[in-house]
Design a protein around this motif. Structure first.
Motif, PDB file in Angstrom:
ATOM      1  N   ASP A   1      41.053  27.686  34.458  1.00  0.00           N
ATOM      2  CA  ASP A   1      41.078  26.796  35.614  1.00  0.00           C
ATOM      3  C   ASP A   1      41.456  27.559  36.887  1.00  0.00           C
ATOM      4  OD1 ASP A   1      40.223  24.499  34.419  1.00  0.00           O
ATOM      5  OD2 ASP A   1      42.205  23.553  34.334  1.00  0.00           O
ATOM      6  N   LEU A   2      42.433  28.460  36.782  1.00  0.00           N
ATOM      7  CA  LEU A   2      42.848  29.237  37.956  1.00  0.00           C
ATOM      8  C   LEU A   2      41.727  30.162  38.427  1.00  0.00           C
ATOM      9  CD1 LEU A   2      46.521  30.228  37.053  1.00  0.00           C
ATOM     10  CD2 LEU A   2      45.763  28.611  38.810  1.00  0.00           C
ATOM     11  N   LEU A   3      40.992  30.739  37.504  1.00  0.00           N
ATOM     12  CA  LEU A   3      39.879  31.608  37.879  1.00  0.00           C
ATOM     13  C   LEU A   3      38.731  30.835  38.516  1.00  0.00           C
ATOM     14  CD1 LEU A   3      39.714  33.976  34.776  1.00  0.00           C
ATOM     15  CD2 LEU A   3      40.477  34.563  37.077  1.00  0.00           C
TER      16      LEU A   3
ATOM     17  N   ALA B   1      39.044  28.106  40.286  1.00  0.00           N
ATOM     18  CA  ALA B   1      39.454  27.468  41.544  1.00  0.00           C
ATOM     19  C   ALA B   1      39.225  28.359  42.740  1.00  0.00           C
ATOM     20  CB  ALA B   1      40.930  27.091  41.473  1.00  0.00           C
TER      21      ALA B   1
ATOM     22  N   GLU C   1      44.356  26.950  31.107  1.00  0.00           N
ATOM     23  CA  GLU C   1      44.962  26.961  32.449  1.00  0.00           C
ATOM     24  C   GLU C   1      44.541  28.207  33.222  1.00  0.00           C
ATOM     25  OE1 GLU C   1      49.088  26.492  31.506  1.00  0.00           O
ATOM     26  OE2 GLU C   1      48.834  24.344  31.080  1.00  0.00           O
ATOM     27  N   ALA C   2      44.441  29.354  32.539  1.00  0.00           N
ATOM     28  CA  ALA C   2      43.989  30.596  33.192  1.00  0.00           C
ATOM     29  C   ALA C   2      42.538  30.459  33.643  1.00  0.00           C
ATOM     30  CB  ALA C   2      44.158  31.773  32.246  1.00  0.00           C
TER      31      ALA C   2
END
Length: 71
Positions: A67-69, A71, A64-65
């Motif tokens: 994915d956030l980076l 995005a 998830e981390a």
């Protein structure tokens, strides 16, 4: 569906092996080993003798981390 639900459904357990983790991260097991031993892999693990297992929760938080980076 969350990463946790997807991966739990796939393996049906709360701890995964190095081989399974390498598969989920899309890298070879030797690359995973290299990152693990150099400290580059930021996923919590347990070690019993030569066997490493990774908490499904930690793996999902890592994914998830990433994915956030991205995005």
């Amino acid at each position: 569906m969350s990463y946790f639900e997807l991966i739990y459904k796939k393996y049906n357990k709360l701890m995964i092996t190095k081989t399974e983790l390498a598969n989920e991260l899309g890298m070879s097991e030797p690359t995973l080993n290299r990152r693990l031993y150099s400290g580059e892999l930021l996923i919590a693990y347990s070690r019993i003798g030569q066997k490493y297992t990774f908490s499904l929760k930690s793996v999902c938080e890592y994914l998830e981390a990433i994915d956030l980076l991205a995005a």
